[in-house]
Design an enzyme around this catalytic site. Structure first.
Site, PDB file in Angstrom:
ATOM      1  N   CYS A  44       5.104 -46.689 -76.367  1.00  0.00           N
ATOM      2  CA  CYS A  44       4.444 -46.127 -76.637  1.00  0.00           C
ATOM      3  C   CYS A  44       3.354 -46.701 -77.090  1.00  0.00           C
ATOM      4  O   CYS A  44       1.992 -47.377 -77.493  1.00  0.00           O
ATOM      5  CB  CYS A  44       4.386 -44.719 -77.046  1.00  0.00           C
ATOM      6  N   HIS A 102       5.085 -41.236 -81.896  1.00  0.00           N
ATOM      7  CA  HIS A 102       4.437 -41.279 -80.880  1.00  0.00           C
ATOM      8  C   HIS A 102       3.130 -41.460 -80.846  1.00  0.00           C
ATOM      9  O   HIS A 102       2.254 -41.146 -81.875  1.00  0.00           O
ATOM     10  CB  HIS A 102       4.623 -39.455 -79.019  1.00  0.00           C
ATOM     11  N   HIS A 148      -0.897 -43.265 -72.618  1.00  0.00           N
ATOM     12  CA  HIS A 148       0.023 -43.732 -72.861  1.00  0.00           C
ATOM     13  C   HIS A 148       0.646 -43.752 -72.454  1.00  0.00           C
ATOM     14  O   HIS A 148       1.133 -43.442 -71.224  1.00  0.00           O
ATOM     15  CB  HIS A 148       0.059 -42.566 -74.362  1.00  0.00           C
TER      16      HIS A 148
END
Length: 329
Positions: A234, A280, A292
């Site tokens: 990510c 994240h 993402h």
């Protein structure tokens, strides 16, 4: 002080001077990041040396800090070691970025022998080619080991980011301070200078470019610590998109003081801003959608999702845990 260039298409950067560690789930990898071909790092401790923390390195590993401030350990066989004079010469040359996965060939034709198979984000030197008019559509490039070859012009982009912080990073100095010192400006001038140079001063053009760079990775498999078309995580996705647009942000999925990203209210989020969740990060595309790289088993890669409950791409679990929006502006 010594330096090095990454001399393999993708070089693993470990968070510890060993490749695995024990965890509650069993043996896991210590990978933290990846260095891409032709990018550079500062060598803090050579193979077999003792680090500032008193760790004696294996003869096979070096302690490094990348030009964007990531600290880790790399197998020495995957580095091209050099001194400051040589590295400054390299950085002052005309550098080009692989804008997609590409082969470096011995000849300016598809039948040439492959010298290297590079990933998006690799850095090469563009070399003078007296026969450029004959080699239409091809660029002559130099590899870190001194060999030369050819790649298609369409595979190349400008290197929009500066790697000069590699010379000025040291304990007690933030990343922005290090880069500003190397560039001869104030930390608050770094982002405006990059946008002025590459996007004519247009914030909108910069934001659109961020989104387009990130979309190039759609469908790429999720890889912990990854940062290439072979696999990307990510923060690798978001930091790579920013890097390829000329701005170096913190590599991992959190806001850290000393890099050019600050918190703003969710209602102020615009295309190209970063969305932060626990462990994240995603890049906001506008109109509720974001891109993402997710490790979720049902997708396991770079995908689009939405903050809007009415959108089929809505992910409730992420929306509930969204805690910050990061912006350069």
């Amino acid at each position: 002080m010594k330096f090095a260039m990454f001399a393999r298409p993708v070089v693993t950067i470990y968070d510890l001077p060993e490749t695995t560690k024990e965890s509650d789930a069993g043996v896991v990898s210590t990978i933290g990041d990846e260095g891409l071909y032709g990018q550079v790092c500062q060598v803090r401790t050579e193979p077999g040396g003792v680090t500032a923390d008193g760790i004696t390195l294996p003869e096979t590993m070096a302690e490094v800090v990348t030009f964007y401030g990531y600290h880790g350990y790399v197998f020495a066989s995957e580095l091209y070691f050099c001194g400051e004079k040589e590295l400054r010469g390299y950085l002052s040359a005309e550098l080009v970025l692989a804008g997609r996965a590409t082969d470096v060939l011995t000849l300016p034709k598809v039948q040439g022998v492959r010298l290297a198979e590079l990933e998006r984000g690799a850095v090469l030197r563009r070399l003078p080619d007296p026969e450029a008019e004959v080699h239409t559509g091809w660029a002559k490039v130099g590899l870190v080991d001194g060999r030369s070859g050819y790649v298609r012009d369409v595979a190349l982009e400008p290197v929009r980011f500066s790697m000069t912080a590699v010379f000025t990073q040291e304990a007690g100095r933030t990343f922005d301070e290090a880069l500003a010192k190397a560039e001869g400006c104030k930390p608050e001038e770094l982002v405006p200078r990059a946008i002025d140079r590459w996007f004519g001063g247009s914030e909108e053009a910069f934001r659109n470019a961020l989104a387009e760079q990130a979309k190039k990775y759609l469908g790429t498999e999720y890889r912990w610590g990854g940062k290439s078309g072979r696999g990307i995580d990510c923060s690798g996705l978001v930091s790579s998109a920013y890097m390829q647009c000329g701005v170096l942000i913190y590599r991992d999925a959190k806001l850290v003081e000393g890099w050019p990203m600050h918190k703003i209210p969710l209602e102020q989020a615009k295309r190209g801003d970063a969305l932060y969740f626990p462990g994240h990060i995603a890049l906001y595309l506008g109109e509720g959608r974001y891109i993402h790289s997710t490790g979720a088993a049902r997708s396991g890669g770079v995908v689009l999702n939405s903050l809007d409950p009415a959108d089929p791409l809505y992910r409730e679990d992420l929306v509930k845990s969204l805690y910050a929006v990061g912006s350069l502006f």
